[in-house]
Design a protein around this motif. Structure first.
Motif, mmCIF file in Angstrom:
data_model
loop_
_atom_site.group_PDB
_atom_site.id
_atom_site.type_symbol
_atom_site.label_atom_id
_atom_site.label_comp_id
_atom_site.label_asym_id
_atom_site.label_seq_id
_atom_site.Cartn_x
_atom_site.Cartn_y
_atom_site.Cartn_z
ATOM 1 N N TRP A 429 -0.381 -2.816 9.244
ATOM 2 C CA TRP A 429 0.155 -3.928 8.651
ATOM 3 C C TRP A 429 -0.844 -4.491 7.656
ATOM 4 N N VAL A 430 -0.509 -4.716 6.431
ATOM 5 C CA VAL A 430 -1.255 -5.428 5.398
ATOM 6 C C VAL A 430 -0.590 -6.584 4.723
ATOM 7 N N ARG A 431 -1.219 -7.381 4.048
ATOM 8 C CA ARG A 431 -0.531 -8.578 3.339
ATOM 9 C C ARG A 431 -1.213 -8.469 1.940
ATOM 10 N N LEU A 432 -0.106 -8.574 0.910
ATOM 11 C CA LEU A 432 -0.414 -8.603 -0.385
ATOM 12 C C LEU A 432 0.009 -10.012 -1.094
ATOM 13 N N VAL A 451 -4.312 -9.586 -4.017
ATOM 14 C CA VAL A 451 -5.106 -9.542 -2.816
ATOM 15 C C VAL A 451 -4.769 -8.951 -1.845
ATOM 16 N N VAL A 452 -5.471 -7.866 -1.056
ATOM 17 C CA VAL A 452 -4.761 -7.087 -0.043
ATOM 18 C C VAL A 452 -5.651 -7.252 1.386
ATOM 19 N N SER A 453 -5.027 -8.047 2.214
ATOM 20 C CA SER A 453 -5.830 -8.250 3.404
ATOM 21 C C SER A 453 -5.179 -7.540 4.651
ATOM 22 N N ASP A 454 -6.044 -7.403 5.637
ATOM 23 C CA ASP A 454 -5.695 -6.598 6.705
ATOM 24 C C ASP A 454 -5.112 -7.681 7.767
#
Length: 688
Positions: A429-432, A451-454
């Motif tokens: 799962w990642v968040r953009l 921004v891409v976060s884990d």
């Protein structure tokens, strides 16, 4: 014109000498305005450089502020997940101590984990053994803030710890059970992480960076940190953070030079702020030199070039307008990129060009998005948008694309969570998050800075929590089923035997013609045994109706509504729509318990005369509608999506908890004097 004629007559040598003098005179006359123009351009460039330096300071401060705030938020999220641990339900201090030790090993910056009661007395502290007698907690101001607000609090830097030998920052979250504050869970966070973020901000040589807490005490500093850690900052800094949450101010550093400082207040940290000081002498030196050059050119050109003033003035105005327009455009674009970069901290960044159908990603973003190509450290990689989409889970691609289109069309912030495939491993799962800048007259630029976060750890923690709740619910249902069978098979049979024995005793007394008083007592005991049997039967049904296991949801609900209506004098009706096949056992149990809870709420609050229940079985979901004609109420602004002040009174938390385990939703409609309606939707996987 004469010069042109002389040039045209190539046979007269004196004319050539005149042309030479005229050329020299024109060259000298033109050199002075060129010198003046050079000085003015140098001034503009120096001012522009000064503005860019200030913008760089603003970006550095914002970047550090967002990264520190992001790190603090991550730590608090882990701490809140621990506050929801089952070991704190009883509480089981030994189990909690072991969990806290494991978390501290996973988080090297955690110096200690502390659990204190609402009175401030410590119950557990990892710096001491579980059997040691512990005193009151330190940093009582942040502790009292948690007790008062019931929300997480970030404290200031504490004194030198007698056991740890370090100055720590307290992060505290409440431990709430059944709406009551049971404990306050705290972690002592080392300041070394904050210092590392400040040192890695990329500030130029000579800048001084400082991070202070809400009281103005130093948490981190790029210079003389060991001497200043925990000490109050300067008067100018304290005055600035009291005046506004962000801006500029001028002061002097501990090392002596005057500095111009840009500062930003960190969100969700209780008033922390980051400060970057730029030496005034270094900042203004290019402008001062350009002023000297401009003054010299003005003195040299005062006697000559008056005829060129108008032309030079127009040229300078055009050049200045063009420079300002380009600078303003670049500044707006930089602000948009800086805002996204500030949200990213050290996370992956990307730029999505929808016109070219390309995605440019940093090394971290490429890793998070599952790109197979290796990106060098500190470099970016540009790839076709199709490559980025192929790494996204097939079930999430359309939703992600729709969110990007909506952000471009409406100019709103992009925030979407999705799964990506990692090479050689399961999906992650990642968040953009990002935005689409509008640079000219509100027109979209066709770009998305993101921004891409884990978020895999958070999703994993949520999945583990839901699995734990699901297993607890199954264990509860199994235990209720066992107790119900024990009541029905053993206790019920015992009561039946008692009734039969009393009946035989009554016949024996009649045969011996005993007193009528003894006969009345026997009949009274028979009636009492019958009531006990009915109560046991009713209790067994409330715990786990056998009809739900044997005959299915329809018969179980029909029996529940019929007996409930007869018992409380409320009319009830039940309707089933759609497919008549049985639902999964977990869904049937959840629907039955939800209807039970709703009927309890109706009895407690609604004062209704009629209750209707409709179960609509659809191909991919089951919908349950529970409606009453009671007194109703005035719903809050967000009754259907979150907890509101009216929710505890209505007892909807248990229903929401059951629906969470099944990915279901609950909506509520109510009006005073009309009644209340519950809409429950539970997804159901179609049968093979």
């Amino acid at each position: 014109m004469s010069a042109g004629r002389e040039n045209g007559d190539a046979g007269r040598p004196e004319i050539h000498r005149g042309n030479g003098r005229t050329f020299v005179a024109l060259a000298v006359a033109a050199a002075i305005p060129v010198l003046l123009l050079s000085g003015w351009v140098a001034t503009l460039m120096a001012q522009q450089q000064r503005g860019l330096t200030r913008s760089a300071a603003v970006a550095s401060a914002a970047r550090v502020a967002e990264r520190v705030a992001s790190d603090i938020a991550t730590q608090i999220a882990v701490l809140r997940a621990e506050a929801a641990s089952a070991s704190l339900d009883r509480p089981d201090l030994a189990a909690f101590y072991a969990e806290a030790e494991r978390l501290r090993r996973e988080h090297p910056l955690w110096e200690t984990v502390e659990l204190a009661g609402p009175d401030g007395v410590q119950v557990v502290n990892l710096l001491r053994s579980l059997d040691d007698e512990l005193g009151p907690t330190a940093d009582r101001a942040s502790f009292d803030a948690v007790v008062r607000t019931g929300r997480p609090v970030v404290g200031g830097i504490g004194p030198l710890g007698p056991i740890s030998g370090k100055r720590l920052v307290a992060l505290r979250v409440p431990v709430v059970r059944d709406g009551t504050l049971r404990h306050v869970l705290s972690v002592g966070l080392a300041t070394s992480a904050v210092s590392a973020i400040l040192r890695d901000a990329g500030a130029p040589e000579g800048w001084v960076g400082t991070i202070v807490d809400a009281a103005g005490n130093t948490i981190a500093r790029t210079r003389a940190e060991a001497e200043e850690l925990g000490h109050p900052a300067g008067a100018a800094l304290l005055a600035a953070i009291r005046r506004e949450p962000q801006g500029f101010y001028t002061g002097s550093t501990l090392e002596g030079p005057d500095v111009e400082v840009v500062y930003r207040t960190l969100k969700d940290t209780g008033g922390w702020s980051v400060h970057f000081g730029m030496p005034v002498a270094t900042l203004n030196a290019p402008v001062s030199r350009s002023y000297l050059l401009l003054a010299g050119g003005s003195v040299l050109s005062i006697g000559l070039g008056l005829a060129l003033v108008g032309l030079v003035g127009r040229d300078m105005a055009q050049r200045r307008a063009g420079e300002q327009a380009r600078f303003a455009l670049a500044l707006r674009s930089s602000e948009e990129q800086g805002a996204v970069a500030a949200e990213a901290a050290e996370l992956g960044t990307l730029r999505w060009d929808t016109a070219e159908e390309t995605v440019t990603a940093s090394r971290r973003a490429a890793e998070l998005l599952g790109w197979e190509a290796e990106v060098p450290e500190g470099r970016e990689m540009t790839a076709d948008a199709d490559i980025a989409f192929r790494a996204v889970d097939a079930g999430d691609r359309e939703r992600m694309a729709a969110e990007v289109r909506r952000s471009l069309a409406e100019g709103k912030t992009l925030d979407v969570e999705f799964r990506v495939f990692q090479a050689g491993s399961a999906s992650r799962w990642v968040r953009l998050t990002g935005r689409a800048p509008r640079l000219r007259q509100g027109d979209p630029a066709g770009l998305v800075y993101g921004v891409v976060s884990d978020i895999e750890p958070r999703k994993r923690a949520e999945a583990e929590r839901l699995d734990l709740l699901r297993r607890l619910g199954e264990a509860q249902e199994n235990e209720q089923r066992r107790i119900a069978r024990e009541l029905h098979d053993q206790v019920g049979q015992t009561v039946t035997g008692l009734s039969l024995g009393l009946k035989g005793l009554e016949r024996l007394l009649d045969a011996h013609e005993t007193s009528t008083e003894a006969g009345r007592q026997i009949q009274w005991l028979q009636r009492l045994a019958g009531e006990i049997g009915r109560d046991i039967h009713r209790a067994a049904i409330d715990l786990r109706p056998t009809a739900l296991d044997d005959l299915g949801l329809r018969e179980a609900l029909a029996t529940l509504l019929r007996e409930w209506g007869q018992r409380h004098g409320v009319r009830s009706d039940l309707e089933f729509v759609g497919d008549a096949s049985r639902l999964p056992a977990a869904v049937e149990s959840a629907v039955y318990r939800i209807v039970q809870e709703a009927l309890t709420n109706v009895l407690k609050h609604a004062r209704a005369a009629t209750v209707s229940v409709c179960v609509d079985r659809r191909p991919n979901e089951v919908q349950v509608i529970i409606e009453d004609d009671g007194v109703g109420f005035e719903p809050g602004p967000a009754v259907s999506v979150g907890r509101t002040p009216t929710e505890p009174r209505l007892g909807l938390s248990g229903i929401r908890e059951r629906l969470t385990l099944l990915n279901g939703t609950l909506a509520l409609e109510a009006s005073p004097g009309i009644g209340t309606t519950l809409f429950v939707r539970i997804p159901v996987t179609p049968a093979a």
